[in-house]
Motif scaffolding. Structure first.
Motif, short mmCIF file in Angstrom:
data_model
loop_
_atom_site.label_atom_id
_atom_site.label_comp_id
_atom_site.label_asym_id
_atom_site.label_seq_id
_atom_site.Cartn_x
_atom_site.Cartn_y
_atom_site.Cartn_z
N ILE A 240 0.84 -1.20 0.00
CA ILE A 240 0.00 0.00 0.00
C ILE A 240 0.87 1.25 0.00
O ILE A 240 0.55 2.26 -0.63
CB ILE A 240 -0.93 0.01 1.25
CG1 ILE A 240 -1.92 -1.14 1.16
CG2 ILE A 240 -1.64 1.34 1.42
CD1 ILE A 240 -3.04 -0.93 0.17
N SER A 241 2.01 1.17 0.69
CA SER A 241 2.90 2.34 0.81
C SER A 241 3.38 2.84 -0.55
O SER A 241 3.66 4.02 -0.72
CB SER A 241 4.08 2.01 1.71
OG SER A 241 4.66 0.80 1.30
N ASP A 242 3.49 1.96 -1.55
CA ASP A 242 3.90 2.40 -2.90
C ASP A 242 2.75 3.13 -3.61
O ASP A 242 2.98 3.91 -4.52
CB ASP A 242 4.26 1.19 -3.79
CG ASP A 242 5.65 0.65 -3.51
OD1 ASP A 242 6.49 1.42 -3.01
OD2 ASP A 242 5.90 -0.52 -3.82
N TYR A 243 1.52 2.78 -3.20
CA TYR A 243 0.37 3.13 -4.02
C TYR A 243 0.17 4.63 -4.20
O TYR A 243 -0.06 5.10 -5.32
CB TYR A 243 -0.89 2.48 -3.42
CG TYR A 243 -2.14 2.81 -4.20
CD1 TYR A 243 -2.38 2.20 -5.43
CD2 TYR A 243 -3.04 3.74 -3.72
CE1 TYR A 243 -3.51 2.52 -6.16
CE2 TYR A 243 -4.18 4.06 -4.45
CZ TYR A 243 -4.41 3.45 -5.66
OH TYR A 243 -5.52 3.77 -6.38
N GLU A 244 0.28 5.38 -3.12
CA GLU A 244 -0.05 6.80 -3.18
C GLU A 244 0.87 7.54 -4.15
O GLU A 244 0.41 8.30 -5.00
CB GLU A 244 0.01 7.41 -1.79
CG GLU A 244 -0.82 8.65 -1.71
CD GLU A 244 -1.03 9.13 -0.29
OE1 GLU A 244 -1.00 8.30 0.63
OE2 GLU A 244 -1.21 10.34 -0.13
N TYR A 245 2.16 7.30 -4.00
CA TYR A 245 3.15 7.96 -4.87
C TYR A 245 2.97 7.52 -6.33
O TYR A 245 2.99 8.34 -7.24
CB TYR A 245 4.55 7.61 -4.36
CG TYR A 245 5.67 8.07 -5.25
CD1 TYR A 245 5.96 9.42 -5.37
CD2 TYR A 245 6.44 7.16 -5.95
CE1 TYR A 245 6.98 9.84 -6.19
CE2 TYR A 245 7.48 7.58 -6.77
CZ TYR A 245 7.75 8.92 -6.89
OH TYR A 245 8.77 9.34 -7.71
N GLU A 246 2.76 6.22 -6.50
CA GLU A 246 2.62 5.69 -7.87
C GLU A 246 1.36 6.23 -8.54
O GLU A 246 1.37 6.53 -9.73
CB GLU A 246 2.61 4.16 -7.84
CG GLU A 246 3.94 3.53 -7.44
CD GLU A 246 5.06 3.73 -8.47
OE1 GLU A 246 4.77 4.03 -9.64
OE2 GLU A 246 6.23 3.59 -8.08
N LEU A 247 0.27 6.34 -7.76
CA LEU A 247 -0.99 6.86 -8.30
C LEU A 247 -0.80 8.31 -8.75
O LEU A 247 -1.22 8.70 -9.85
CB LEU A 247 -2.09 6.78 -7.23
CG LEU A 247 -3.44 7.35 -7.64
CD1 LEU A 247 -4.13 6.42 -8.63
CD2 LEU A 247 -4.34 7.55 -6.43
N GLN A 248 -0.13 9.09 -7.91
CA GLN A 248 0.11 10.50 -8.22
C GLN A 248 0.93 10.64 -9.51
O GLN A 248 0.59 11.43 -10.40
CB GLN A 248 0.88 11.10 -7.04
CG GLN A 248 0.99 12.59 -7.07
CD GLN A 248 1.81 13.11 -5.89
OE1 GLN A 248 2.49 12.34 -5.20
NE2 GLN A 248 1.76 14.39 -5.67
N MET A 249 1.98 9.83 -9.62
CA MET A 249 2.82 9.87 -10.82
C MET A 249 2.05 9.45 -12.06
O MET A 249 2.15 10.08 -13.11
CB MET A 249 3.99 8.89 -10.65
CG MET A 249 5.03 9.36 -9.70
SD MET A 249 6.56 9.59 -10.57
CE MET A 249 6.84 7.92 -11.13
N ALA A 250 1.28 8.37 -11.92
CA ALA A 250 0.54 7.84 -13.07
C ALA A 250 -0.49 8.85 -13.56
O ALA A 250 -0.65 9.06 -14.77
CB ALA A 250 -0.13 6.52 -12.70
N LEU A 251 -1.18 9.51 -12.62
CA LEU A 251 -2.21 10.47 -13.02
C LEU A 251 -1.57 11.72 -13.63
O LEU A 251 -2.10 12.29 -14.59
CB LEU A 251 -3.10 10.82 -11.83
CG LEU A 251 -4.00 9.66 -11.36
CD1 LEU A 251 -4.81 10.07 -10.15
CD2 LEU A 251 -4.92 9.17 -12.47
#
Ligand code: ADP
Length: 160
Positions: free
Chosen positions: A94-105
């Motif tokens: 889960i810890s990867d998710y927030e940063y990765e979501l922000q980058m992807a969007l």
């Protein structure tokens, strides 16, 4: 049929078995996979870009549809130049998710034509990161099984 080119960007300082797990999954899903090493002058890497590329080339030799390259600047610009349709990223926890979501969007906003695809590694690699591997090596711990043998040897030399 359309041929799909995916880019797997990262620092790969150094490549771990978690990265390789993702690369192997990517080779089955995409026609071509470019592993793109980020040349980031702000970070203070342990291995130079050319050392990281050499380790990646050696470790990805089993897969003929994998290419290793270097990029700097905006990832979507690089992906556009390569005519890639996909950016591949790994999600461990889960810890990867927030940063990765922000980058992807953000990348989607910059280039709506490129899709980010997330893949999960085998559970055994879900705790593995380059940062942790470097820390273990610095403290004299065994990194066998976490990175390819050639990388473990280079780590020993670099840190001694
Ligand atoms: P970055 O500096 O871009 O995070 P990394 O080399 O640390 O570069 O990681 C590149 C990509 O690989 C990221 O998407 C990261 O989440 C993923 N990744 C790193 N380690 C693992 C692992 N053990 N399993 C799956 N994916 C991973």
């Amino acid at each position: 049929m359309k041929s799909i080119l995916a880019i797997y960007p990262g620092s790969f300082d150094p490549v771990t078995n978690g990265h390789l797990d993702l690369i192997e999954r990517g080779t089955k899903m995409f026609d071509r996979l470019v592993v793109a090493v980020l040349q980031n002058l702000e970070k203070d890497p342990l291995f130079s870009v050319s050392e990281r590329v050499a380790m990646l080339r050696e470790a990805t030799r089993p897969w003929p549809n994998v290419e290793v390259d270097i990029f700097d600047g905006l990832l979507v610009e690089y992906a556009r130049r390569k005519k890639a349709q996909v950016i591949l990223r790994g999600i461990r926890a889960i810890s990867d998710y927030e940063y990765e979501l922000q980058m992807a969007l953000m990348n989607r906003k910059l280039e709506p034509g490129i899709e980010t695809v997330f893949m999960m590694p085998a559970q055994a690699y879900s705790y593995l990161s380059s940062r942790l591997v470097k820390e273990i090596a610095r403290l004299g711990g065994a990194v066998e099984g976490l990175v390819p043998t050639a990388v473990a040897e280079r780590l020993k030399i670099k840190i001694s």
